[in-house]
Design a protein around this motif. Structure first.
Motif, PDB file in Angstrom:
ATOM      1  N   ASP A  24      30.221  37.078  53.102  1.00 18.52           N
ATOM      2  CA  ASP A  24      29.740  37.400  51.757  1.00 18.52           C
ATOM      3  C   ASP A  24      30.460  38.671  51.268  1.00 18.52           C
ATOM      4  OD1 ASP A  24      28.576  39.052  53.601  1.00 18.52           O
ATOM      5  OD2 ASP A  24      26.565  38.962  52.752  1.00 18.52           O
ATOM      6  N   ARG A  54      42.418  31.335  45.405  1.00 22.61           N
ATOM      7  CA  ARG A  54      41.323  31.894  44.606  1.00 22.61           C
ATOM      8  C   ARG A  54      40.946  30.865  43.554  1.00 22.61           C
ATOM      9  NH1 ARG A  54      43.192  37.223  42.363  1.00 22.61           N
ATOM     10  NH2 ARG A  54      44.607  35.851  41.244  1.00 22.61           N
ATOM     11  N   ASP A  55      39.695  30.405  43.582  1.00 15.81           N
ATOM     12  CA  ASP A  55      39.206  29.383  42.654  1.00 15.81           C
ATOM     13  C   ASP A  55      40.143  28.176  42.599  1.00 15.81           C
ATOM     14  OD1 ASP A  55      36.971  30.919  42.017  1.00 15.81           O
ATOM     15  OD2 ASP A  55      37.991  31.943  40.370  1.00 15.81           O
ATOM     16  N   GLY A  76      31.844  36.384  41.925  1.00 16.58           N
ATOM     17  CA  GLY A  76      31.731  34.976  41.549  1.00 16.58           C
ATOM     18  C   GLY A  76      32.940  34.134  41.925  1.00 16.58           C
ATOM     19  N   GLN A  77      34.072  34.746  42.235  1.00 12.78           N
ATOM     20  CA  GLN A  77      35.255  33.972  42.624  1.00 12.78           C
ATOM     21  C   GLN A  77      35.030  33.310  43.979  1.00 12.78           C
ATOM     22  OE1 GLN A  77      38.293  37.002  42.618  1.00 12.78           O
ATOM     23  NE2 GLN A  77      38.969  36.473  40.569  1.00 12.78           N
ATOM     24  N   GLN A  78      35.702  32.164  44.168  1.00 18.33           N
ATOM     25  CA  GLN A  78      35.646  31.474  45.451  1.00 18.33           C
ATOM     26  C   GLN A  78      37.020  31.549  46.106  1.00 18.33           C
ATOM     27  OE1 GLN A  78      33.974  27.538  44.635  1.00 18.33           O
ATOM     28  NE2 GLN A  78      31.988  28.355  45.265  1.00 18.33           N
ATOM     29  N   THR A  99      35.035  28.465  52.752  1.00 16.16           N
ATOM     30  CA  THR A  99      35.133  29.015  51.401  1.00 16.16           C
ATOM     31  C   THR A  99      34.052  30.075  51.253  1.00 16.16           C
ATOM     32  OG1 THR A  99      35.980  26.942  50.489  1.00 16.16           O
ATOM     33  CG2 THR A  99      34.986  28.485  48.940  1.00 16.16           C
ATOM     34  N   THR A 101      32.274  33.068  48.563  1.00 16.04           N
ATOM     35  CA  THR A 101      32.082  33.480  47.175  1.00 16.04           C
ATOM     36  C   THR A 101      31.899  34.987  47.140  1.00 16.04           C
ATOM     37  OG1 THR A 101      31.026  31.369  46.651  1.00 16.04           O
ATOM     38  CG2 THR A 101      30.678  33.175  45.096  1.00 16.04           C
ATOM     39  N   ASP A 103      30.519  38.363  46.310  1.00 20.81           N
ATOM     40  CA  ASP A 103      29.157  38.770  45.974  1.00 20.81           C
ATOM     41  C   ASP A 103      29.177  40.044  45.130  1.00 20.81           C
ATOM     42  OD1 ASP A 103      26.418  38.652  45.964  1.00 20.81           O
ATOM     43  OD2 ASP A 103      26.172  38.845  48.135  1.00 20.81           O
TER      44      ASP A 103
END
Length: 193
Positions: A24, A54-55, A76-78, A99, A101, A103
């Motif tokens: 996280d 990234r995303d 919020g990016q994955q 993956t 995300t 935080d």
């Protein structure tokens, strides 16, 4: 009689436990690649490729890097990373990480103080602090508390200034801030007494 020599075959290496740590991450922590390299022939790792996504989009500027700083990340990016092991001769199968995300980073209150620093009983006391948030979230929900001789004074919650009418010579006052960006609270920070 000629006997041809048999050259030893090279086995491609492999990687396992490919993961991004922490699971996280925030702008404050950054993130790092962790994996286990193995080669049946005992060959050292050489030429392994690392690609960050990234995303869903490949971030080529991070190719080959094991640690990604918070400056590349936004809440919020994955993110995921792909590793293709190499022993310098052969490459193994590509393996993707988990993956993660990004935080929320916890806000911080710095330079928490009371002014004036050497008051007398005719001075009002003002609490001051610097609010910092790596995600650029505004200071919307921070809590302010005052303590007199070690006991919290609830009627002063949320107040930045204590009137001189409430102070007496010999009082020991302390100002406390718990920074909050509206999503999470940071660490409670105390001024000097």
């Amino acid at each position: 009689t000629n006997v041809p020599e048999m050259l030893p075959t090279n086995n491609p290496p492999s990687v396992s436990n490919v993961q991004i740590v922490p699971t996280d991450p925030t702008k404050a922590t950054g993130m790092a690649l962790s994996y286990t390299y193995s080669d049946a022939d005992g060959d050292a790792e050489s030429g392994t490729t690392i690609e960050w996504y990234r995303d869903g989009a490949h971030v080529s500027s991070l190719d080959g890097i094991s640690n990604v700083g918070g400056g590349f990340m936004t809440r919020g990016q994955q993110w995921l990373v792909k590793v293709r092991p190499s022993d310098g001769t052969d490459t193994g199968a590509e393996v993707s990480s988990n993956t993660v995300t990004v935080d929320n980073s916890l806000p911080v209150a710095n330079s928490v103080a009371i002014s004036p620093t050497d008051p007398d009983d005719s001075d009002s006391l003002s609490g001051t602090y610097n609010y910092q948030d790596l995600d650029s979230d505004p200071d919307t929900a921070s809590t302010l508390e005052w303590y007199l001789d070690g006991s919290r004074i609830p009627e002063l919650d949320g107040v930045l200034t204590v009137s001189s009418l409430m102070t007496r010579s010999g009082d020991a006052w302390q100002f406390v801030v718990t920074p909050n960006d509206g999503l999470n609270a940071g660490a409670q920070t105390f001024s000097p007494i």
